[in-house]
Design an enzyme around this catalytic site. Sequence first.
Site, PDB file in Angstrom:
ATOM      1  N   SER A 141       7.098 -23.225  -6.654  1.00 23.43           N
ATOM      2  CA  SER A 141       5.801 -23.777  -7.080  1.00 23.43           C
ATOM      3  C   SER A 141       4.983 -24.169  -5.861  1.00 23.43           C
ATOM      4  O   SER A 141       5.537 -24.507  -4.806  1.00 23.43           O
ATOM      5  CB  SER A 141       6.039 -25.026  -7.942  1.00 23.43           C
ATOM      6  OG  SER A 141       4.816 -25.650  -8.258  1.00 23.43           O
ATOM      7  N   TYR A 154       9.917 -33.275  -9.553  1.00 23.68           N
ATOM      8  CA  TYR A 154       9.729 -31.824  -9.719  1.00 23.68           C
ATOM      9  C   TYR A 154       9.328 -31.188  -8.386  1.00 23.68           C
ATOM     10  O   TYR A 154       9.906 -30.180  -7.962  1.00 23.68           O
ATOM     11  CB  TYR A 154       8.649 -31.570 -10.767  1.00 23.68           C
ATOM     12  CG  TYR A 154       8.250 -30.116 -10.914  1.00 23.68           C
ATOM     13  CD1 TYR A 154       9.057 -29.207 -11.590  1.00 23.68           C
ATOM     14  CD2 TYR A 154       7.044 -29.647 -10.374  1.00 23.68           C
ATOM     15  CE1 TYR A 154       8.682 -27.868 -11.721  1.00 23.68           C
ATOM     16  CE2 TYR A 154       6.664 -28.314 -10.508  1.00 23.68           C
ATOM     17  CZ  TYR A 154       7.488 -27.429 -11.180  1.00 23.68           C
ATOM     18  OH  TYR A 154       7.119 -26.114 -11.309  1.00 23.68           O
TER      19      TYR A 154
HETATM   20  N1  LIG Z   1       3.336 -22.688 -15.584  1.00 22.47           N
HETATM   21  C1  LIG Z   1       3.016 -23.108 -14.378  1.00 22.47           C
HETATM   22  O1  LIG Z   1       1.883 -23.580 -14.142  1.00 22.47           O
HETATM   23  C2  LIG Z   1       4.010 -23.019 -13.257  1.00 22.47           C
HETATM   24  C3  LIG Z   1       3.534 -23.243 -11.950  1.00 22.47           C
HETATM   25  C4  LIG Z   1       4.426 -23.167 -10.888  1.00 22.47           C
HETATM   26  C5  LIG Z   1       5.743 -22.842 -11.119  1.00 22.47           C
HETATM   27  N2  LIG Z   1       6.187 -22.643 -12.391  1.00 22.47           N
HETATM   28  C6  LIG Z   1       7.598 -22.323 -12.563  1.00 22.47           C
HETATM   29  O2  LIG Z   1       7.722 -21.123 -13.292  1.00 22.47           O
HETATM   30  C7  LIG Z   1       8.934 -21.142 -14.046  1.00 22.47           C
HETATM   31  C8  LIG Z   1       8.642 -20.740 -15.477  1.00 22.47           C
HETATM   32  O3  LIG Z   1       7.636 -21.570 -16.004  1.00 22.47           O
HETATM   33  P1  LIG Z   1       6.732 -21.158 -17.277  1.00 22.47           P
HETATM   34  O4  LIG Z   1       5.450 -21.855 -17.104  1.00 22.47           O
HETATM   35  O5  LIG Z   1       6.774 -19.708 -17.466  1.00 22.47           O
HETATM   36  O6  LIG Z   1       7.560 -21.921 -18.434  1.00 22.47           O
HETATM   37  P2  LIG Z   1       7.806 -21.593 -19.988  1.00 22.47           P
HETATM   38  O7  LIG Z   1       6.729 -20.733 -20.545  1.00 22.47           O
HETATM   39  O8  LIG Z   1       8.067 -22.935 -20.602  1.00 22.47           O
HETATM   40  O9  LIG Z   1       9.160 -20.760 -19.967  1.00 22.47           O
HETATM   41  C9  LIG Z   1      10.353 -21.323 -19.514  1.00 22.47           C
HETATM   42  C10 LIG Z   1      11.487 -20.396 -19.850  1.00 22.47           C
HETATM   43  O10 LIG Z   1      12.691 -20.907 -19.277  1.00 22.47           O
HETATM   44  C11 LIG Z   1      13.683 -21.079 -20.297  1.00 22.47           C
HETATM   45  N3  LIG Z   1      14.557 -22.180 -19.861  1.00 22.47           N
HETATM   46  C12 LIG Z   1      14.244 -23.482 -19.718  1.00 22.47           C
HETATM   47  N4  LIG Z   1      15.299 -24.175 -19.248  1.00 22.47           N
HETATM   48  C13 LIG Z   1      16.306 -23.281 -19.085  1.00 22.47           C
HETATM   49  C14 LIG Z   1      17.639 -23.374 -18.629  1.00 22.47           C
HETATM   50  N5  LIG Z   1      18.158 -24.552 -18.249  1.00 22.47           N
HETATM   51  N6  LIG Z   1      18.396 -22.249 -18.592  1.00 22.47           N
HETATM   52  C15 LIG Z   1      17.885 -21.056 -18.992  1.00 22.47           C
HETATM   53  N7  LIG Z   1      16.621 -20.906 -19.415  1.00 22.47           N
HETATM   54  C16 LIG Z   1      15.843 -22.005 -19.474  1.00 22.47           C
HETATM   55  C17 LIG Z   1      12.869 -21.313 -21.555  1.00 22.47           C
HETATM   56  O11 LIG Z   1      13.576 -21.021 -22.749  1.00 22.47           O
HETATM   57  P3  LIG Z   1      14.357 -22.166 -23.612  1.00 22.47           P
HETATM   58  O12 LIG Z   1      13.543 -23.433 -23.531  1.00 22.47           O
HETATM   59  O13 LIG Z   1      14.437 -21.589 -24.963  1.00 22.47           O
HETATM   60  O14 LIG Z   1      15.676 -22.296 -22.967  1.00 22.47           O
HETATM   61  C18 LIG Z   1      11.752 -20.280 -21.342  1.00 22.47           C
HETATM   62  O15 LIG Z   1      12.222 -18.978 -21.633  1.00 22.47           O
HETATM   63  C19 LIG Z   1       9.514 -22.548 -13.880  1.00 22.47           C
HETATM   64  O16 LIG Z   1      10.548 -22.521 -12.911  1.00 22.47           O
HETATM   65  C20 LIG Z   1       8.347 -23.375 -13.378  1.00 22.47           C
HETATM   66  O17 LIG Z   1       8.769 -24.436 -12.547  1.00 22.47           O
HETATM   67  C21 LIG Z   1       5.338 -22.713 -13.470  1.00 22.47           C
END
Ligand SMILES: NC(=O)c1ccc[n+]([C@@H]2O[C@H](COP(=O)([O-])OP(=O)(O)OC[C@H]3O[C@@H](n4cnc5c(N)ncnc54)[C@H](OP(=O)(O)O)[C@@H]3O)[C@@H](O)[C@H]2O)c1
Length: 243
Positions: A141, A154
């Site tokens: 991130s 985080y």
């Molecule tokens: N969205 C943003 O603005 C943003 C910005 C910077 C970085 N990120 C990073 O990008 C990554 C994905 O974020 P996203 O925004 O795409 O989130 P998201 O739409 O909430 O998707 C998260 C995914 O991870 C799964 N998950 C959560 N905890 C897990 C675990 N312990 N083991 C296996 N699977 C797990 C969830 O499924 P279940 O809940 O069903 O397990 C879901 O498939 C994260 O690492 C986040 O820190 C996001």
Amino acid sequence: MAERVALVTGSTSGIGKACVERLVADGLRVVINSAKSVDAGRAMVAELGEERAHYVQGDIADAADAQRLVDESVARFGRLDVLVNNAGTTVRIPHDDFTTASPDVFRRLYDVNVVGTWQMSVAAVPHLRESGAGCIVNVTSLAGVRATGSSIPYAVSKGAMNHLTLLLANTLAPAVRVNAVAPGLVDTPWTADWGDLHEAIKVMAPMQRCAQPEDVAEVVATLLASTYVTGQIWVIDGGLSLR
Ligand SMILES: NC(=O)c1ccc[n+]([C@@H]2O[C@H](COP(=O)([O-])OP(=O)(O)OC[C@H]3O[C@@H](n4cnc5c(N)ncnc54)[C@H](OP(=O)(O)O)[C@@H]3O)[C@@H](O)[C@H]2O)c1
């Protein structure tokens, strides 16, 4: 890349899902994962086709699950060339709220974001070494690079993932390349109720919009194809860091 197999953790939603769709479109066979949303994972397999996609439920923070995720991926497709460590978690806490950002919150976020990424990588490394073109991409991130993010625990966990990226890249070369993508705000279910911030980014970022999951998937795919690149943290923030 046609024969290559990728495992994308946390891939039933958002950035992980976009990575799966992009890698399948690029000709890879891909293992989809989530801890909870099993139906969503199975629906993706039905849509993408069983020959190219497979779903494995598992929590990356659980050591046995992490090993099983890798074992089942190799059992299904016979090899593992790419690991995208995308699964992560957060808690939204104002940075000046030192009470809510408790040691328990630090431990919980570290268990998934840092220890989960570590044990997924360790389980995958023997197969990635065998691949001949092994590759890890960690989804970290902007919060791990700059003094920002949904909470201090985080941001610190994402900073740790960035440093882990450098250490693993140095340790695993030349057999396995290790890079990170560090997105700013991305339009996913994770940030769906962060309305105020979405508007602020549109005003502040030179590109005048938030990232879409596909923007991140594109950089992941580029890193997979860039065979002389290792140990890099690629910020994807529409130029936000410039201001
Ligand atoms: N969205 C943003 O603005 C943003 C910005 C910077 C970085 N990120 C990073 O990008 C990554 C994905 O974020 P996203 O925004 O795409 O989130 P998201 O739409 O909430 O998707 C998260 C995914 O991870 C799964 N998950 C959560 N905890 C897990 C675990 N312990 N083991 C296996 N699977 C797990 C969830 O499924 P279940 O809940 O069903 O397990 C879901 O498939 C994260 O690492 C986040 O820190 C996001």
